[in-house]
Design an enzyme around this catalytic site. Sequence first.
Site, short mmCIF file in Angstrom:
data_model
loop_
_atom_site.label_atom_id
_atom_site.label_comp_id
_atom_site.label_asym_id
_atom_site.label_seq_id
_atom_site.Cartn_x
_atom_site.Cartn_y
_atom_site.Cartn_z
N VAL A 1 37.34 -43.50 -1.09
CA VAL A 1 38.62 -42.64 -0.61
C VAL A 1 39.89 -42.05 -1.64
CG1 VAL A 1 39.03 -44.01 1.53
CG2 VAL A 1 40.27 -45.09 0.06
N SER B 1 37.05 -47.38 -3.90
CA SER B 1 35.18 -48.05 -3.11
C SER B 1 34.49 -47.70 -4.28
CB SER B 1 34.58 -47.60 -2.06
OG SER B 1 35.76 -48.08 -0.87
N TYR C 1 40.84 -57.34 -5.17
CA TYR C 1 40.63 -56.57 -5.26
C TYR C 1 41.46 -54.99 -5.10
CZ TYR C 1 38.65 -53.72 -1.49
OH TYR C 1 37.42 -53.23 -0.54
N TYR D 1 28.41 -45.58 3.45
CA TYR D 1 28.48 -46.06 5.40
C TYR D 1 28.07 -45.19 5.30
CZ TYR D 1 32.14 -47.46 1.21
OH TYR D 1 33.60 -47.60 0.20
N LYS E 1 33.05 -51.07 -6.49
CA LYS E 1 32.73 -51.62 -5.42
C LYS E 1 30.79 -51.57 -6.14
CE LYS E 1 35.12 -51.24 -0.74
NZ LYS E 1 34.99 -51.23 0.05
O1 DON Z 1 39.61 -51.77 0.76
C1 DON Z 1 39.92 -50.35 0.95
O2 DON Z 1 39.91 -50.10 2.34
C2 DON Z 1 40.00 -48.90 -0.54
N1 DON Z 1 41.19 -49.73 -1.37
C3 DON Z 1 38.90 -48.79 -0.90
C4 DON Z 1 37.79 -47.75 0.51
C5 DON Z 1 37.30 -46.70 0.20
O3 DON Z 1 37.11 -46.16 -0.75
C6 DON Z 1 36.21 -46.46 1.27
N2 DON Z 1 35.07 -45.29 1.13
N3 DON Z 1 35.02 -44.44 1.34
#
Ligand code: DON
Length: 306
Positions: free
Chosen positions: A260, A61, A186, A242, A64
């Site tokens: 993550v 993320s 994505y 978040y 993003k």
């Molecule tokens: O879309 C997802 O769920 C993962 N590629 C990224 C989520 C993420 O990194 C949330 N962060 N804490």
Amino acid sequence: MQAILQQIHIEAQALFGRGHVASYIPALAQVPPRQFGIAVALIDGSTHAVGDAHTPFSLQSITKLFTFVLALKLVGDDLWLRVGREPSGAAFNSMVQLETEKGIPRNPFINAGALVITDILTSRYAHLDIALLGALRRLTDDPDLDWNARIAKSERDTAHRNMALAYFMKSYGNFVNPPELVLDNYCRQCAIEMNCAQLAQATMFLANSGLDIGTTERPGEQFLTPEAARRVNALLLTCGAYDAAGDFAYRIGLPVKTGVGGGIVAIVPGKGTVSVWSPELDAKGNSVLGAFALERLVQLTGWHHD
Ligand code: DON
């Protein structure tokens, strides 16, 4: 600074075992958990790094932040017709608000918002991965920077929730391209790898009024206007972690973006950037040792009071 980072490295190791590596993306579950790196880049051009600061990790993320900046440069304030700028207070991959808010995601950093951003960029770039990597290779001065095909495939094969978010938004008219195509982009974007030292360098423009400081080989570049950089930092402070954004603001008080993969980048406006990585996550998907390290860093430097 080096002594402070070394002290934090020693203290942080006591927290190994308190979190879990992300497992909903199968390839991420294979990352050895007991790793920790931290890097600080200062706007005078100096950098400091300890631990596993040169081990590449999956940005997830954190990307993003970069796609949001690219979209903001591209479409400006029209972006806000398709995504909000309020904290969600809900999990990063939650769907609940989308129904009552008619397919407009709360902010660009939750998964739904990031999917809209990737949709906007997919309309503009035939090869979004190349465009994104181009910008990141320039910011890091690393022509070999890339996305990890194994991790991208693992996420794409299991992207049921993200696909549902995309189709749900499409039903409200807030999605232009085929969800399958946007999900391909994505998952590639999330699978981009960098190390802490590179991530600190790549985000330096946010600490420096939009100006990337460049290197001895490459002159600096005004990557964003000072006004836009200020606004990106405001969103990172309120939405970058978040449903833990309030807790992060309380403990750390800096604009941050988490992922993550276990990475967190923090911006210290006017001073520099901090990038920390440790794969064990708390229940909200944020790095346990990473959050601890940032909290100790602001305590030991007083940065959050400036
Ligand atoms: O879309 C997802 O769920 C993962 N590629 C990224 C989520 C993420 O990194 C949330 N962060 N804490």
